[in-house]
Design a protein around this motif. Structure first.
Motif, short mmCIF file in Angstrom:
data_model
loop_
_atom_site.label_atom_id
_atom_site.label_comp_id
_atom_site.label_asym_id
_atom_site.label_seq_id
_atom_site.Cartn_x
_atom_site.Cartn_y
_atom_site.Cartn_z
N CYS A 132 0.83 -1.21 0.00
CA CYS A 132 0.00 0.00 0.00
C CYS A 132 0.86 1.26 0.00
CB CYS A 132 -0.97 -0.03 1.17
SG CYS A 132 -2.26 -1.29 0.98
N CYS B 22 -5.09 -4.90 -1.13
CA CYS B 22 -4.14 -4.98 -0.01
C CYS B 22 -3.82 -6.45 0.27
CB CYS B 22 -4.71 -4.31 1.24
SG CYS B 22 -3.61 -4.54 2.66
N CYS C 131 -4.33 -3.51 7.52
CA CYS C 131 -3.48 -2.44 7.06
C CYS C 131 -4.31 -1.17 7.08
CB CYS C 131 -3.04 -2.80 5.65
SG CYS C 131 -2.24 -1.51 4.74
ZN ZN Z 1 -2.00 -2.81 2.73
#
Ligand code: ZN
Ligand code: ATP
Ligand code: MG
Ligand code: MG
Length: 473
Positions: free
Chosen positions: A169, A188, A301
Motif C-alpha cells: 500500500c 491490499c 493495514c
Molecule cells: Zn495494505
C-alpha cells in the motif's frame, strides 16, 4: 523433463506468451511447454560480457534455486522447477524478431537475450496438464502476484508507520508519484492473506478492478485480462459466463456481470484456501484444517478501506498447507526487516573484504544445493556475533524476497457434464464443476547485491508515504 528436440527448433511453433521485468516467455502452439528467456537492459545487451558458459551457469542456478531451495520450502506439489536448455542461436534470433511486435511498449527498455541461447523449459501452467479436460470449454488460468502478506514484526523497525500500513500500500503511492501507474490499486495483500473469506474475496475483487501487474486471466493459454491499459469487467464477465452458467442458465439482465464475477471470485478464493494433498486424493479431510502462521502482523493495514465490522470478524488462520500459507511462511523468513538485516549484510561485506575466498564457502552466489538450504533452516535464532549467523540471515532474507515476488497460478478446467470429476478436486459454483491445480512460479534467486538497493528503497518508500500523509493534513 523437456521433451523438445532441441536441434529441430522452429520459431513458427512458438508464440509470445508474456514477460516480466527479468524474463520473456514464449509458449509452444501444440505442446504444453514454455521457454523462459532472460532479458537485459537494451543499452548493454550488445556488449554483454557473459560467455555462454556463464549464461548457462546463471540459468542452471535459477533452476537449482527453484528445485533445491524453493520447492522444499513451498511444497513439492506447487513448484515446477523446469530444466535449463541450450537453444540454437538461429532459432533464438528468429524468435526475438517474431515476438518483438507483441511486446508491450512499457517493457521494451529491455531486450531478449539472443546471444547465449540459454533458457528454462517449463510446463505451460496456463494449460492444465493432468485431469480430464472438457472438450467444450478450454481451461481458464488465473495468475495472482500477491506480494508481501504481513506487517514487519521486527524490533529493528524504526518508523511506526511500517507497523500500520503494509509495504504494498505504501509502495502504491510511490509508484503513482513516479508515473509507474496512472491509477491506484486498492488491493491490499493483508486481506488476501488474512484467511478470512470475506476479506479475501474483497482483495480479489480489487485485483479485478485494477489488475496492474498483480492479476491476469488466461483462457486456453491466451491472455484475456490484465496487462492492458483498459479494464473491461463487463467484457470479461461475458467471456466467463459460459463457465459458470450453462447456455440454458437462468441469469439475465444487467446484474449478470456482477454475478458471474462473484462466482469467479468464489472459485479463486476456494482454490487459494484448498490444501489438495498430493498424497491421497479422494480422502476428505477430517476436522479443522491445521493452522498456518499466526495472524499477528496481518491484523489489517490502515491504508485499506475495509469496513470495521469485517475486521471484527475475529482472527483467522490460513489452512496450513494452502498455497498462501506456504508463501507467507517463506516471506516471514524476513524476520528482521531490511532495517535489522542491513547491518548483518554489512558484517558479511566486511568479512568478504578481509577474506575474499570465503565467498564460495559461505555460498554467497550459490551453489543452491542442500547445504544452502541447511544454512537457511539451521540459522541460530539469536545473534552470536558470528559470520555464520549474518550469512544465514542474509540467505533467509533473499528467500523471503523471492517469496514476496512470486506468482500463484490457478488453472481451472471445467468438467464436461457427462464426465465425473475426481471427488477431492472439485469446486462447485452454481452446479458448474471445475478441476483445478495450483502452482507457484517466478521463483528466481534475488542477488545478494540487491540488499543494499532494498535498504535505500525501503526508506524512500516510507519517507514518501509519510510526506504524502503530512501534505494531506
Ligand atoms: Zn495494505
Ligand atoms: P517479474 O517481473 O514478476 O519478476 P519475471 O521477469 O521474473 O517477472 P515471470 O514472472 O517468470 O518473469 O514470467 C513472466 C510471465 O510469463 C508470468 O507473469 C506468467 O504470466 C508467464 N509465465 C511464466 N512462466 C510460465 C509458465 N511456466 N507457464 C505459463 N505461463 C508462465
Ligand atoms: Mg513475475
Ligand atoms: Mg521474477
Amino acid at each position: 523433463g523437456c521433451v523438445m528436440e532441441l536441434d529441430k527448433m522452429d520459431e513458427n511453433d512458438w508464440k509470445y506468451h508474456g514477460e516480466g521485468n527479468k524474463s520473456l516467455v514464449v509458449s509452444h502452439s501444440q505442446l504444453s511447454h514454455v521457454l523462459r528467456l532472460l532479458k537485459y537492459p537494451a543499452e548493454n545487451a550488445e556488449h554483454s560480457p557473459q560467455t555462454t558458459e556463464q549464461a548457462f551457469r546463471h540459468i542452471q542456478n535459477i533452476v537449482d534455486f527453484n528445485k533445491n531451495i524453493m520447492k522444499p520450502l513451498l511444497g513439492e506439489k506447487y513448484v515446477h522447477h523446469g530444466e535449463a536448455v541450450k537453444l540454437p542461436l538461429d532459432f533464438v534470433r528468429q524468435l526475438s524478431l517474431k515476438v518483438q511486435q507483441e511486446r508491450p511498449e512499457s517493457r521494451c527498455d529491455k531486450v531478449m537475450d539472443t546471444f547465449s541461447g540459454c533458457a528454462v523449459c517449463l510446463p505451460n501452467l496456463t494449460q492444465i496438464s493432468s485431469c480430464h479436460i472438457s472438450q467444450h470449454r478450454p481451461p481458464l488460468c488465473i495468475e495472482i502476484k500477491p506480494k508481501c502478506g504481513f506487517l514487519p514484526f521486527s524490533r529493528h523497525v524504526s518508523k511506526e508507520i511500517k507497523r500500520k500500513v503494509c509495504r504494498f500500500c505504501m509502495h502504491q503511492h510511490f509508484k503513482l508519484a513516479n508515473g509507474k501507474w496512472k491509477t491506484m490499486s486498492r488491493y491490499c495483500p493483508l486481506d488476501l492473506f488474512s484467511g478470512n473469506k470475506q476479506r479475501m474475496c474483497f482483495a480479489i475483487k480489487r485485483l479485478l478492478e485494477e489488475p496492474q501487474n498483480n492479476f491476469k486471466i488466461f483462457k486456453n493459454g491466451e491472455l484475456i485480462y490484465g496487462c492492458k491499459e483498459d479494464v473491461d469487467l463487463n467484457g470479461l464477465a461475458q467471456q466467463l459466463k459460459p463457465y459458470f452458467y450453462p447456455s440454458n442458465g437462468l441469469i439475465h439482465g444487467h446484474q449478470s456481470s456482477k454475478v458471474v464475477l462473484n462466482e469467479l471470485i468464489q472459485v479463486i478464493c476456494g482454490a487459494l484456501l484448498s490444501s489438495w494433498d498430493s498424497g491421497r486424493a479422494g480422502e476428505p479431510r477430517k476436522g479443522e484444517p491445521r493452522k498456518g502462521p499466526a495472524p499477528e502482523g496481518r491484523a489489517h493495514c490502515e491504508a485499506g478501506l475495509l469496513h470495521r465490522d469485517m475486521l471484527r470478524n475475529g482472527n483467522h488462520y490460513l489452512p496450513k498447507d494452502c498455497v498462501l500459507s506456504k508463501i507467507l511462511q517463506a516471506q516471514m523468513l524476513d524476520s528482521l526487516d531490511i532495517e535489522g538485516l542491513y547491518p548483518l549484510y554489512k558484517r558479511v561485506e566486511r568479512h568478504l573484504e578481509e577474506f575474499p575466498k570465503e565467498r564460495s564457502r559461505l555460498q554467497i552466489d550459490g551453489p543452491y544445493n542442500e547445504h544452502f538450504l541447511e544454512k537457511i533452516k539451521n540459522c541460530p535464532s539469536e545473534d552470536d556475533g558470528s559470520i555464520e549467523y549474518a550469512v544465514g540471515k542474509v540467505h533467509q532474507y533473499r528467500v523471503a524476497m523471492t517469496a514476496k515476488d512470486c506468482s500463484v497460478m490457478i488453472t481451472l478446467a471445467p468438467c464436461g457434464e457427462d464426465e465425473l470429476p475426481e471427488p477431492n478436486l472439485e469446486i462447485q459454483p452454481s452446479k458448474r464443476r471445475f478441476t483445478y491445480s495450483v502452482s507457484i512460479l517466478d521463483l528466481d534467486p534475488k542477488p545478494y547485491e540487491s540488499i543494499a538497493h532494498q535498504y535505500k528503497l525501503d526508506s524512500k518508500i516510507v519517507n514518501y508515504y509519510l510526506r504524502s500523509l503530512q501534505s494531506k493534513q
